[in-house]
Design a protein around this motif. Structure first.
Motif, short mmCIF file in Angstrom:
data_model
loop_
_atom_site.label_atom_id
_atom_site.label_comp_id
_atom_site.label_asym_id
_atom_site.label_seq_id
_atom_site.Cartn_x
_atom_site.Cartn_y
_atom_site.Cartn_z
N ALA A 115 -42.75 108.95 26.51
CA ALA A 115 -42.69 109.28 25.09
C ALA A 115 -41.53 110.23 24.82
O ALA A 115 -41.24 111.12 25.62
CB ALA A 115 -44.00 109.90 24.63
N LYS A 116 -40.86 110.06 23.67
CA LYS A 116 -39.72 110.89 23.32
C LYS A 116 -40.10 112.13 22.54
O LYS A 116 -39.29 113.03 22.36
CB LYS A 116 -38.71 110.06 22.50
CG LYS A 116 -38.13 108.90 23.28
CD LYS A 116 -37.14 108.12 22.43
CE LYS A 116 -36.56 106.94 23.21
NZ LYS A 116 -35.61 106.14 22.41
N SER A 117 -41.36 112.20 22.07
CA SER A 117 -41.82 113.37 21.33
C SER A 117 -43.31 113.56 21.63
O SER A 117 -44.00 112.62 22.05
CB SER A 117 -41.60 113.19 19.82
OG SER A 117 -42.33 112.09 19.35
N PRO A 118 -43.82 114.78 21.43
CA PRO A 118 -45.23 115.06 21.77
C PRO A 118 -46.23 114.21 21.00
O PRO A 118 -47.34 113.97 21.48
CB PRO A 118 -45.37 116.55 21.43
CG PRO A 118 -43.98 117.10 21.48
CD PRO A 118 -43.09 115.99 21.03
N ASP A 119 -45.87 113.80 19.80
CA ASP A 119 -46.81 113.03 18.99
C ASP A 119 -46.78 111.54 19.32
O ASP A 119 -47.44 110.75 18.65
CB ASP A 119 -46.53 113.23 17.50
CG ASP A 119 -45.11 112.83 17.14
OD1 ASP A 119 -44.27 112.76 18.05
OD2 ASP A 119 -44.85 112.59 15.94
N GLN A 120 -46.01 111.15 20.33
CA GLN A 120 -45.94 109.75 20.73
C GLN A 120 -46.61 109.56 22.08
O GLN A 120 -46.87 110.51 22.81
CB GLN A 120 -44.48 109.29 20.80
CG GLN A 120 -43.77 109.26 19.45
CD GLN A 120 -42.35 108.78 19.58
OE1 GLN A 120 -41.80 108.72 20.68
NE2 GLN A 120 -41.73 108.45 18.45
N ASP A 168 -46.83 107.30 25.87
CA ASP A 168 -46.05 106.50 26.80
C ASP A 168 -46.30 105.02 26.52
O ASP A 168 -47.34 104.64 25.96
CB ASP A 168 -46.42 106.83 28.24
CG ASP A 168 -46.06 108.28 28.60
OD1 ASP A 168 -45.27 108.89 27.84
OD2 ASP A 168 -46.57 108.79 29.60
#
Length: 707
Positions: A619-624, A626
């Motif tokens: 994931a590229k951000s915490p809210d996303q 894998d």
């Protein structure tokens, strides 16, 4: 030759004749010399007199004296063997010249006056005498003497008029010189051109006797006659008739000429052909009448204004004679009639229309009798500094437009909803068809797998027992052969017949092949069950690699296109966790994409390669979350960009009729995007192959599996 020789050699009578001829020749020479001297003296006398020339019966100059050359201002080369300039006068009709030649061809002398222009441009009347040269008896003359002389006897006033007439020859207007009683004395070429009458035809006649016609206004004729009687000038317009009967309009100016004592001597009339101007004026009047009738027939409010904003004309609307404007607005400025805003608005369009020379159009809203009205104004150029304004009340039309626009919006919304419903219905229908097909296929596969699995289990279980029995029998044969090395002849023959040695060596191998075949069948049955997974209608955590492998096993036969031509499969599997999904649906996605890749490579030259790569993308951000990424690529011909935009549309296919339904990728897109919340992308370039990328989010607390 000497006289002695002549006397001695010729007879006497011949000698006398010779002497007589010599004497006559001498006399002729003397007479010729005298005649030439007299002719020279006569030519000198002729050259000092009036212009004289000799012409033939065609009017060609054969000879001329010096005064003739000087009067016409031409050289000898320009005169001799050329037409006589006098006979080129434009003032006379063909009938005049026919009468002249008729007289001289009869051997008679013709005398008269002929007007023409000479070398200095002066208009003169030449007293002319044409004398035929005597011809042999019974023949018409073929040569003529032409003697001309200027008329020097006219009084000074006539010479002045002649000078004035020369000026008149330089204009296109008709110039007429009449005597005191109105009889024509002279006309210019302009008169001949306009009326069609030649000078000899009108000389001595009054113009009123042949120019007026049936449509000539008699009052105008009386006015002209009255002015002439009172010796007064006259100016006006009159309708006359040409020689060919065609009517024409002319502007006429008649002035009396008086001598120093105040006595009337001449009348000079100058006439201009204004037929075209009259036609234009008549057409303009007719057009003006039609335009006014047209304006009066238009139901709109119409007014004309000039560049200063002054109202020149005003026509109220027919359906509302009093549209809230003052009763008398003609002659007033728009600032005094309209409100300030409307006056500025009108002045703006007035300026735009005059500057561009093109029609301008605008709309405005005005309160009339407590109600707002919507008006449309068109400004039309009318001349250099005037504009015609046409104002129409379009309130009803605007209300209808609003109503129609609302209805169009509603209809458009309904159309959009209907199209969306239809699209959804098509997709649902496609899903039902495909689901039914897959359900039937799954049931068939499950049934086949079940039916195969029971006898397969029996065969596979008995093979284990058979293997033990065969080993025991082989061992028994070996012990028997060891303890009884010399069997009977009958046993030896039978052993040779059945090839006992080969049988003992090959039987274990055949048994191993049977065990391998049953194992293979068991793997296929398991793959079929895994692919269909009819018992897994709910989401379940599965190994995606198993689904890919099961699909590849089913498609293995299609990857062998023909002998020596096989698709190479490259697998680059990463560590993937067991993913919660609908396994049978994802297997269907793998099947559709791989089947399309195999079809794309059917016409490709070697090497034919399909690459399957699986990875986990962080994931590229915490809210996303894998994601699992599955890439299936081929080195086929690629897909054009125009087709890429449509490949996920239901029923779209580029395959021939009967080879594709156009549902595979559409259903695959729905399974990945809608059913699993993932992404299905197509990356392709013509000539560079095609890659499909499946991205599925990994729920939390998933354990990776190594492959």
């Amino acid at each position: 030759m000497t006289a002695e020789l002549i006397v001695n050699n010729y007879p006497e009578d011949l000698l006398n004749a010779y002497q007589t001829a010599i004497a006559e020749l001498r006399q002729l020479k003397n007479e010729l010399r005298q005649t030439q001297q007299e002719y020279g003296e006569l030519r000198t006398i002729i050259d000092r007199t009036n212009p004289v020339s000799m012409i033939d019966k065609h009017g060609t100059v054969l000879d001329a004296n010096l005064p003739f050359i000087e009067m016409w201002g031409k050289s000898w080369e320009q005169v001799i063997n050329h037409p006589h300039p006098l006979f080129d006068s434009p003032y006379y009709s063909p009938n005049f010249w026919e009468q002249l030649w008729s007289v001289v061809n009869q051997g008679k002398i013709w005398e008269g006056e002929i007007q023409q222009h000479i070398a200095n441009g002066q208009h003169i009347l030449l007293k002319t005498t044409i004398v035929p040269v005597e011809a042999p008896s019974g023949l018409s003359p073929s040569r003529y003497w032409v003697i001309t002389n200027k008329d020097e006897t006219r009084p000074q006033i006539e010479e002045q008029l002649l000078q004035l007439s020369w000026v008149a020859t330089q204009t296109d207007n008709a110039v007429i010189i009449c005597d005191c009683d109105g009889y024509i004395e002279w006309v210019n070429t302009g008169f001949v051109t306009i009326t069609g009458y030649f000078f000899d035809e009108v000389r001595g006649r009054q113009s009123g006797s042949f120019l007026p016609g049936s449509d000539t206004n008699p009052d105008t004729v009386c006015e002209i006659a009255k002015a002439l009687q009172q010796h007064q000038p006259y100016q006006g317009e009159i309708l006359n008739y040409r020689r060919n009967g065609e009517s024409y309009w002319l502007s006429i100016s008649i002035n009396p000429i008086f001598d120093k004592l105040g006595n009337l001597t001449k009348f000079i009339a100058v006439e201009s052909d204004i037929t075209e101007r009259q036609k234009i004026a008549s057409a303009w009047r007719e057009s003006e009448a039609r335009n006014r009738s047209l304006i009066e027939a238009i139901p709109d409010l119409i007014f004309r204004i000039n560049s200063q904003g002054i109202i020149l004309d005003y026509f109220p609307p027919k359906n509302c004679p009093n549209p809230g404007l003052p009763p008398h607005i003609v002659g007033q400025k728009i600032d005094a009639v309209f409100s300030q805003d409307l006056a500025e608005w009108t002045r703006h369009y007035l300026t735009q229309t005059l500057n561009t020379g093109q029609i301008q159009q605008g709309e405005y809203v005005l309160s009339v009798s407590g109600r707002y009205h919507h008006y449309e104004a068109r400004y039309v150029p009318s001349g250099e500094d005037q504009v015609l304004a046409i104002v129409r009340d379009i309130s009803d039309r605007k209300a209808m437009e609003v109503s129609l626009r609302l209805e169009q919006i509603q209809q458009r919304q309904k159309a959009i909803e209907l199209a969306k419903t239809l699209q959804e219905l098509k997709r649902t229908q496609a899903q039902l068809i495909q689901a039914e097909k897959m359900s039937g296929l799954g049931q068939m596969v499950a049934g086949v797998a079940h039916e195969i699995n029971n006898p397969l289990a029996f065969i596979h279980g008995n093979l284990m027992h058979l293997e033990t029995c065969i080993k025991d029998l082989i061992e028994l044969v070996k012990l028997y052969h060891k303890n009884y090395p010399k069997p009977r002849e009958e046993i030896i023959d039978f052993a040779k017949e059945v090839d006992l040695k080969f049988m003992l060596d090959d039987l274990p191998n055949a048994l191993d092949s049977m065990k391998l075949g049953t194992t293979r069948i068991q793997d296929i049955v398991v793959s079929l069950r895994n692919f269909s997974r009819l018992d897994e209608a709910t989401r379940k955590a599965v190994d995606l690699h198993e689904g890919i492998e099961s699909t590849l096993l089913i498609l293995q036969g299609r990857m062998k296109m023909h002998h020596g031509c096989e698709i190479k499969m490259i697998k680059d599997y990463g560590e993937l966790p067991k993913l919660e999904c609908y396994p049978s649906q994802l297997n269907q996605v793998f099947m559709n994409i791989l089947a399309n890749a195999i079809d794309a490579l059917a016409t490709q030259p070697d090497p034919r390669i399909i690459t399957i790569k699986t990875t986990v993308e962080k994931a590229k951000s915490p809210d996303q979350l894998d994601s699992v990424v599955i890439k299936i690529a081929d080195n086929g011909p690629g897909i054009p960009e125009s087709i890429q935009r449509q490949i996920f549309n239901p029923f779209f296919t580029t395959k021939p009729v009967g080879q594709g339904t156009g549902l595979g990728l559409s259903i695959s897109h729905q399974i990945v995007v809608e059913n699993h919340g993932g992404k299905l992308q197509c990356n392709s370039q013509v000539g560079g192959g095609t890659e499909f990328v499946i991205t599925l989010s990994i729920p939390e607390q998933q354990t990776p599996v190594t492959h």
